[in-house]
Enzyme design. Structure first.
Site, PDB file in Angstrom:
ATOM      1  N   ARG A  69      -0.406 -10.201  10.748  1.00 59.46           N
ATOM      2  CA  ARG A  69       0.849  -9.565  11.200  1.00 59.46           C
ATOM      3  C   ARG A  69       2.029 -10.518  11.010  1.00 59.46           C
ATOM      4  NH1 ARG A  69      -0.429  -5.410   9.914  1.00 59.46           N
ATOM      5  NH2 ARG A  69      -2.224  -6.564   9.157  1.00 59.46           N
ATOM      6  N   GLN A  74      -9.752  -4.361   7.783  1.00 60.67           N
ATOM      7  CA  GLN A  74      -8.907  -3.956   8.905  1.00 60.67           C
ATOM      8  C   GLN A  74      -9.476  -2.746   9.646  1.00 60.67           C
ATOM      9  OE1 GLN A  74      -4.490  -4.423   8.502  1.00 60.67           O
ATOM     10  NE2 GLN A  74      -4.927  -4.486   6.317  1.00 60.67           N
ATOM     11  N   LYS A 103       0.821  -1.216   0.000  1.00 59.91           N
ATOM     12  CA  LYS A 103       0.000   0.000   0.000  1.00 59.91           C
ATOM     13  C   LYS A 103       0.851   1.261   0.000  1.00 59.91           C
ATOM     14  CE  LYS A 103      -1.259   1.753   3.741  1.00 59.91           C
ATOM     15  NZ  LYS A 103      -1.799   2.118   5.065  1.00 59.91           N
ATOM     16  N   THR A 104       1.880   1.310   0.850  1.00 64.17           N
ATOM     17  CA  THR A 104       2.699   2.523   0.960  1.00 64.17           C
ATOM     18  C   THR A 104       3.391   2.836  -0.357  1.00 64.17           C
ATOM     19  OG1 THR A 104       3.068   2.071   3.313  1.00 64.17           O
ATOM     20  CG2 THR A 104       4.553   3.634   2.245  1.00 64.17           C
ATOM     21  N   ASP A 139      -5.180   8.193   3.263  1.00 63.35           N
ATOM     22  CA  ASP A 139      -4.670   6.891   3.682  1.00 63.35           C
ATOM     23  C   ASP A 139      -5.545   6.351   4.819  1.00 63.35           C
ATOM     24  OD1 ASP A 139      -3.098   4.675   3.967  1.00 63.35           O
ATOM     25  OD2 ASP A 139      -1.452   5.704   4.989  1.00 63.35           O
ATOM     26  N   GLU A 140      -5.616   5.020   4.962  1.00 61.40           N
ATOM     27  CA  GLU A 140      -6.375   4.362   6.038  1.00 61.40           C
ATOM     28  C   GLU A 140      -7.821   4.873   6.096  1.00 61.40           C
ATOM     29  OE1 GLU A 140      -5.115   1.894   7.352  1.00 61.40           O
ATOM     30  OE2 GLU A 140      -2.957   2.119   7.609  1.00 61.40           O
TER      31      GLU A 140
END
Length: 750
Positions: free
Chosen positions: A616, A270, A53-54, A239-240
Site C-alpha cells: 500500500r 492478494q 490493472k485498471t 476483475d479481482e
C-alpha cells in the site's frame, strides 16, 4: 442498424505508410499491451499491486469495441464494487470517445439480480422480489427459531445465518448440502435452512447469496436460458478474480463456455478474503479450467520504491500456493522499510504519532498517511494518542450510512410501499413510532399468516374484518394500512424524494425524533434529511431500493485532511504515501485464531495480508512490534512476527537512534545494560526500542553464555531459567511468573 462503435471510414494505408497506432494503446508497457490485445480465447492476467490493472481492464474493453469484435450488449464485465463498475464505464467511454450505455457491467450481485428479475418465474419468484440485507436475514432466522422453539443461546441467529451464507457461497441449496456439513447442530441448521428458503419464497424475497445461487439453479434447470446468455456474452471479463467464491466461480464458468473468450484479472498474492468465502484456488487452477489459456504477468510497478517492492516480493515467496511473479520498478531507490521494536502498545502509538507529526511539519498531507492494523482493538490506542496530539484522523470501517437505525427505519417504510409482502420491513416499522400494537396482536397476525401462507399485510387485511384483534390494535393497524395504500397511490405521481418526505411526516417518524431528548436525536434528523437528498438522484423508488441493497456505502468527504486508520483487509486497493504497520507479533499477526482454524492455508493468507499491507506504501513504510500488549484487557508478552524474520535484511532498516545496540555479523552487540540510567518513561521505552532492533538475533547454546538452563533476568517477569531456544525466541520458566515465551533480546544474563 450499424454498430455505434464502428470506426469512421478512412483511406487504407499505402505500402509506404506506417499503420497508425490506436491512441488508447499508446503508453502501455509490453506486458500491458499483451494483456490488452490477447482478446481471443481464455486469458489470465496476473496483475501485481500497482501494475496498472485498471488501465489494462478498461483499455482491453475499449480495444474489443474499437476492433468491432462485439457490441456493448455482447460484453459482460463483472466487478466486486459498484464504484469499480462506475469507474470502468467512465474510463471506457473516455477511451472510445462515446457514451457506453446498455452494457452488462456491474457487481456479481447486480448482474445476478438483473438475470433473476428477467427470469423470476422460473425460480418461483415474481420480478419485483425484495433483496434482504444481513439484518433482515437474522430477523427472519429469529422468527424461525421461535416457530421451532429452538433456544437462541444455543443456536445464535447470526451464527446460523453465517453457516447458511457459507453454504450458499459454495453453491449448495438445502438438498445439496454435503452430509458432513449437514451435521451442524444435530441437523437442526439444515432444517432451518430449508425452512428459511421456503419462507423467502413465500415473501417473494431473496438474500445476497441467492442472487448467484438461484442463477445457478436457473441455468442448471433451464438449459435453453443458459444457452441464451452464453450466446449473448461473446466476451466475459472478471476483475479481482482471486476474490471469487465457489458460486461465483461456477456461474462464470457456465457463462463462458460458448465463446471461451474469458479474461480473468487478479492477483493470487492478494487473496485475503477467505472468511467471506473467497477461494484462492479459483485463480490457481484457471489453466486447468480453460485449457490453452494464456497467462500474462503484470510485474512492472508504478506505485512503490524498489526497497518496498523487493521486501514484499521476498516475503511472499515463503508461500507455496501461488503462481509466482516478482514486482519491479525503475524509479529511484527510496527509503528502506524501517522495523521498530517497542515496549508496549502505548509506546507504539506514541512512536507513530511522533512520526506523523514530523511528516506533517515537512508538508506531507495527513490523508496520504495510513495506520493499517490487523485487529480492530488495536485502533483504540492510536485514536487516544491522536486526540492527545490534536492530529485529525478517521477510522474507516465504522457504521455506514444505510446501516444507521434511523435510515434503516426510513428505508423499511419505502420497502413496504414498493413491496407490500415484505414482512421483515413491515415488522420493523409497524410499531415505530409507537402505535399501541403489542406483541400479542403481532403474534395473532403471525399465526394467521403462517397458517394461510400469506404475508403479514394480507393477514392484517383479513383480520381487520374480524374480532380476533383488540379494538385499539385493530384501529391502529387499519390506519397504517390506509396510509400505505395512500402512499402507494402517491408513488405513481410523486418523485421518490418528495414521497419519502411525505412518509416520514405522515407516519410520525420525524416527530418521534424531534420529541426525543437524546443527544444524538439532532444528528439522526440530519441523517434523514440527507436520505431525502440521496433520493433526488433516482427516478423510481425501485431503483433506489435496489441501489441501497447492492451498495450499502457511505461516501465520505475527501476534502478534510485526516490520517487514515483501518484494517489491513479494508486497505486493499488503496495506496498511501506513508504506511505504518503496527502489531507485527506472533498471535496477533499472523492471527492465532486463524492459524488454529486453518493451519497452513491460513498462514499463507496471513502472509498475503502482510504483502498487501507493505504494497500500500508508495514512498515509505514502517513495521513495528511490541514486547508487551494488552489484548482484550489482559497483558501478554509478545514475540515478533515470523513475517519480520522473513523480510530481507538488505531492504530493511533496524533503526537505532543512539547506537546503544549495533548490528555485528547478524548478532546484537550489547554495549550497556538497557535498563541502566533510566531517567523517565520516555527514555526507558526508547532503550527498549533499541533493545529489539534485530529480530534476527540467533542465540546458540554456547554463544554469549546463553543456553538451555542459563539463569536470566527479564525486566517484567524477573528471574528465570531457559527451557528451550527457538531461533530468537526463548521459553523460560520464571521463578514468579511461571513459563513465558519471550524475545532473547529482552533478557540479560543473571
Amino acid at each position: 442498424m450499424s454498430d455505434p462503435f464502428e470506426l469512421a471510414d478512412e483511406p487504407a494505408p499505402s505500402a509506404t505508410q506506417p499503420v497508425r497506432e490506436a491512441p488508447y494503446l499508446q503508453g502501455l508497457n509490453e506486458s500491458q499491451r499483451e494483456a490488452v490485445e490477447a482478446i481471443e480465447g481464455p486469458v489470465l492476467v496476473l496483475a501485481g499491486a500497482g501494475t496498472g490493472k485498471t488501465r489494462v481492464l478498461t483499455t482491453r474493453l475499449a480495444h474489443i469495441l474499437m476492433q468491432n469484435r462485439a457490441n456493448l450488449g455482447e460484453m459482460l464485465a463483472v466487478t466486486f464494487t459498484n464504484k469499480a463498475a462506475g469507474e470502468m464505464k467512465e474510463r471506457v467511454s473516455h477511451l472510445v470517445g462515446r457514451p457506453v450505455e446498455g452494457w452488462w457491467v456491474g457487481t456479481f450481485h447486480a448482474i445476478g439480480a438483473r438475470i433473476l428479475r428477467a427470469n423470476a418465474e422460473l425460480v418461483g419468484l415474481t420480478p419485483k422480489f425484495t433483496i434482504l440485507d444481513a439484518d433482515d436475514q437474522v430477523r427472519l432466522i429469529k422468527q424461525l427459531l421461535d416457530v421451532h422453539d429452538i433456544d437462541e443461546k444455543r443456536y445464535p441467529p447470526r451464527a446460523i445465518s453465517g453457516i447458511i451464507q457459507r453454504w450458499k457461497d459454495r453453491g449448495f441449496l438445502p438438498d445439496k448440502v454435503p452430509t458432513s456439513d449437514a451435521e451442524h447442530g444435530d441437523g437442526k441448521v439444515l432444517d432451518l435452512y430449508q425452512d428459511y428458503q421456503a419462507r423467502l419464497q413465500t415473501l417473494n424475497a431473496v438474500d445476497f447469496g441467492d442472487l448467484l445461487l438461484l442463477c445457478l439453479k436457473l441455468f442448471q434447470e433451464n438449459p435453453e436460458v443458459l444457452k441464451q446468455y452464453q450466446r449473448r456474452f461473446r466476451y466475459v471479463l472478471v476483475d479481482e478474480y482471486q476474490d471469487t467464491n465457489v458460486a461465483q466461480y461456477l456461474w462464470l464458468r457456465l457463462l463462458g463456455q460458448e465463446h471461451r473468450n474469458v479474461c480473468c484479472v487478479g492477483d493470487d498474492d492478494q487473496s485475503i478474503y477467505s472468511w467471506r468465502g473467497a477461494e484462492v484456488g479459483n485463480i490457481l487452477r484457471f489453466e486447468e479450467d480453460f485449457p490453452g489459456a494464456r497467462v500474462v504477468r503484470l510485474e512492472r510497478n508504478y506505485r512503490s520504491t524498489p526497497h518496498i517492492l523487493a521486501a514484499a516480493s521476498e516475503l511472499i515467496k515463503f508461500n507455496e500456493g501461488r503462481l509466482g511473479k516478482t514486482l519491479w520498478t525503475d524509479v529511484n531507490e527510496g527509503e528502506k522499510i524501517r522495523v521498530r521494536g517497542v515496549w508496549d502498545g502505548e509506546a507504539e502509538a506514541r512512536l507513530i504519532g511522533e512520526e506523523i507529526e514530523a511528516y506533517q511539519v515537512k508538508g506531507e498531507n495527513l490523508r496520504n498517511m495510513a495506520v493499517l492494523v490487523r485487529a480492530g482493538f488495536q485502533t483504540r490506542e492510536f485514536e487516544e494518542r491522536f486526540i492527545t496530539l490534536g492530529v485529525p484522523y478517521r477510522v474507516i470501517g465504522g457504521p455506514r450510512f444505510y446501516e444507521r437505525q434511523e435510515i434503516r427505519d426510513a428505508v423499511a417504510y419505502l420497502r413496504v410501499v414498493s413491496q407490500p409482502d415484505d414482512d421483515l420491513a413491515f415488522e420493523r416499522i409497524v410499531n415505530t413510532p409507537t402505535r399501541g400494537i403489542g406483541k400479542t396482536s403481532l403474534q395473532v397476525i403471525h399465526v394467521y399468516a403462517r397458517a394461510e401462507r400469506i404475508s403479514l399485510t394480507r393477514a392484517i387485511t383479513a383480520l381487520s374484518e374480524t374480532d380476533e384483534l383488540r379494538p385499539q390494535a385493530r384501529k391502529a393497524l387499519t390506519d397504517i394500512m390506509a396510509m400505505f395504500d395512500r402512499w402507494r397511490m402517491q408513488s405513481a405521481t410523486q418523485v421518490p424524494a418528495e414521497l419519502c418526505k411525505q412518509i416520514l411526516e405522515d407516519s410520525g417518524y420525524i416527530d418521534m425524533w424531534r420529541a426525543k431528548k437524546d443527544p444524538d436525536a439532532p444528528g439522526r434528523l440530519d441523517n434523514l434529511k440527507e436520505l431525502v437528498v440521496a433520493l433526488e438522484d433516482f427516478e423510481t423508488l425501485g431503483a433506489f431500493l435496489e441501489h441501497v441493497s447492492l451498495v450499502m456505502e457511505n461516501e465520505e468527504r475527501s476534502d478534510i485532511d485526516k490520517v487514515n486508520i483501518m484494517t489491513l483487509h479494508g486497505a486493499k486497493g488503496l495506496e498511501f504515501q506513508t504506511v505504518f504497520l503496527p502489531g507485527w507479533e506472533e498471535g496477533l499477526f499472523p492471527n492465532q485464531r486463524s492459524l488454529d482454524e486453518g493451519g497452513l492455508a491460513s498462514l499463507e493468507e496471513e502472509r498475503r495480508l502482510a504483502y498487501v499491507g507493505i504494497t500500500r506504501a508508495r514512498v515509505r513504510a514502517m513495521v513495528s512490534f511490541a514486547a508487551n500488549r494488552r489484548v482484550y484487557g489482559q497483558w501478554q508478552s509478545q514475540t515478533p512476527s515470523r513475517f519480520v524474520d522473513e523480510l530481507p535484511a538488505e531492504h530493511i532498516d533496524m533503526f537505532s537512534e543512539s547506537g546503544v545496540y549495533a548490528r555485528r555479523d547478524g548478532m546484537l552487540n550489547q554495549t550497556e545494560d538497557p535498563f541502566a540510567n533510566v531517567d523517565g518513561v520516555g527514555r526507558s521505552r526508547r532503550r527498549m526500542v533499541e533493545a529489539t532492533q534485530s529480530p534476527r538475533f540467533k542465540p546458540e547454546g554456547d554463544g554469549e553464555g546463553l543456553g538451555v538452563g542459563t539463569r536470566i533476568f527479564h525486566q517484567k517477569f524477573g528471574y528465570g531459567r531457559v527451557l528451550t531456544i527457538d531461533g530468537d525466541k526463548l521459553e523460560i520458566d520464571f521463578e514468579k511468573a511461571g513459563q513465558k515465551r519471550v524475545m532473547a533480546s529482552f533478557v540479560l544474563l543473571a
